[in-house]
Scaffold this active site. Structure first.
Site, PDB file in Angstrom:
ATOM      1  N   SER A  66      35.497  45.952 -20.172  1.00  0.00           N
ATOM      2  CA  SER A  66      35.894  46.380 -21.518  1.00  0.00           C
ATOM      3  C   SER A  66      37.059  47.364 -21.472  1.00  0.00           C
ATOM      4  O   SER A  66      37.275  48.063 -20.481  1.00  0.00           O
ATOM      5  CB  SER A  66      34.710  47.053 -22.235  1.00  0.00           C
ATOM      6  OG  SER A  66      33.627  46.171 -22.345  1.00  0.00           O
TER       7      SER A  66
HETATM    8  N1  SAM Z   1      29.889  46.487 -19.416  1.00  0.00           N
HETATM    9  C1  SAM Z   1      30.808  45.655 -18.691  1.00  0.00           C
HETATM   10  C2  SAM Z   1      31.726  46.407 -17.783  1.00  0.00           C
HETATM   11  O1  SAM Z   1      31.676  47.645 -17.777  1.00  0.00           O
HETATM   12  O2  SAM Z   1      32.464  45.753 -17.055  1.00  0.00           O
HETATM   13  C3  SAM Z   1      31.606  44.745 -19.575  1.00  0.00           C
HETATM   14  C4  SAM Z   1      30.791  43.686 -20.122  1.00  0.00           C
HETATM   15  S1  SAM Z   1      31.584  42.214 -20.624  1.00  0.00           S
HETATM   16  C5  SAM Z   1      32.518  42.708 -22.007  1.00  0.00           C
HETATM   17  C6  SAM Z   1      30.121  41.440 -21.291  1.00  0.00           C
HETATM   18  C7  SAM Z   1      29.113  41.015 -20.245  1.00  0.00           C
HETATM   19  O3  SAM Z   1      27.919  40.592 -20.890  1.00  0.00           O
HETATM   20  C8  SAM Z   1      29.587  39.847 -19.381  1.00  0.00           C
HETATM   21  O4  SAM Z   1      29.542  40.181 -18.029  1.00  0.00           O
HETATM   22  C9  SAM Z   1      28.594  38.754 -19.732  1.00  0.00           C
HETATM   23  O5  SAM Z   1      28.332  37.860 -18.656  1.00  0.00           O
HETATM   24  C10 SAM Z   1      27.370  39.564 -20.130  1.00  0.00           C
HETATM   25  N2  SAM Z   1      26.397  38.833 -20.932  1.00  0.00           N
HETATM   26  C11 SAM Z   1      26.610  37.937 -21.934  1.00  0.00           C
HETATM   27  N3  SAM Z   1      25.440  37.486 -22.400  1.00  0.00           N
HETATM   28  C12 SAM Z   1      24.461  38.114 -21.697  1.00  0.00           C
HETATM   29  C13 SAM Z   1      23.030  38.053 -21.715  1.00  0.00           C
HETATM   30  N4  SAM Z   1      22.370  37.248 -22.534  1.00  0.00           N
HETATM   31  N5  SAM Z   1      22.352  38.841 -20.851  1.00  0.00           N
HETATM   32  C14 SAM Z   1      23.017  39.669 -19.986  1.00  0.00           C
HETATM   33  N6  SAM Z   1      24.358  39.745 -19.912  1.00  0.00           N
HETATM   34  C15 SAM Z   1      25.075  38.989 -20.762  1.00  0.00           C
END
Ligand code: SAM
Length: 216
Positions: A66
């Site tokens: 992000s």
């Molecule tokens: N917090 C992260 C960082 O600091 O890098 C950024 C997160 S990224 C914007 C969103 C993340 O949510 C992705 O890695 C994605 O694979 C994960 N994601 C999406 N759906 C999900 C789910 N149902 N359970 C867990 N993770 C999920």
């Protein structure tokens, strides 16, 4: 990957902190955590120069680390206090998990994409950030270890699942981007017994939440 945090990186990080202040981040604990964690450790060596620009960046598997402003704003809204039990949904690169670890919370973080989970888990351990990493569908939370003082969702949800509210302690806070697949409102929910107070905090664009309560 070589972990080197020299005066050049620290200088770039100071610049980023000034940018965050100019965009309205005021919580000094959050700014301290953002200044403490070398964001370039979460980038491949060839891409280091992107680490201190206030932008989201691809991390593989169609996902992103992000934007620093977004990380700071979500953390500010979450307002985690030392020792609190916190659940992060969407570990991604592990950067947000590192920020929360610096704030001395007991962090549980869940990621659904296996290669990202594995990489972030190894990385956080090697860097000494004590996050507990889990692989699975975080759209239904992580009930086994709840209830939590704070829940932070870092992927875009179509709505807030009831199961997540159930995993919040009384007085607990949940922060999540909610809305359409491409544009969401940052929502903060404070649980008060069986009631909940909902606030809205501006527009953001996150990658979609997948899984049972996501867009799948
Ligand atoms: N917090 C992260 C960082 O600091 O890098 C950024 C997160 S990224 C914007 C969103 C993340 O949510 C992705 O890695 C994605 O694979 C994960 N994601 C999406 N759906 C999900 C789910 N149902 N359970 C867990 N993770 C999920």
């Amino acid at each position: 990957m070589v972990f080197r945090d020299d005066y050049k990186h620290k200088g770039l990080r100071k610049g980023l902190i000034n940018t965050l202040r100019s965009k309205g981040i005021t919580n000094e604990r959050v700014l301290y955590a953002m200044e403490s964690v070398p964001r370039h450790y979460f980038f491949d060596d060839a891409l280091l120069h992107h680490a201190y620009i206030d932008k989201a960046f691809p991390i593989g598997n169609g996902q992103t680390i992000s934007q620093p402003y977004t990380v700071a704003r979500q953390t500010e809204l979450l307002d985690p206090e030392e020792g609190m039990k916190v659940l992060e949904i969407g570990t991604g690169s592990g950067y947000q998990a590192a920020i929360l670890s610096v704030l001395n919370v007991r962090l549980f973080t869940i990621e659904v994409v296996k290669p990202l989970y594995q990489k972030a888990k190894d990385h956080l351990k090697r860097l000494g950030y004590p996050a507990r990493c889990y692989l699975g569908d975080g759209s239904i939370g992580l009930p086994k270890y709840g209830p939590y003082d704070r829940i932070l969702m870092t992927a875009a949800a179509p709505k807030i699942p009831d199961s997540l509210i159930e995993q919040l302690k009384d007085g607990g806070i949940l922060v999540a981007p909610v809305g359409k697949k491409k544009s969401q409102t940052m929502v903060r929910i404070i649980r008060k017994g069986d009631e909940k107070v909902t606030e809205e905090h501006g527009f953001f664009a996150f990658v979609p939440l997948t899984g049972k309560e996501g867009w799948d």
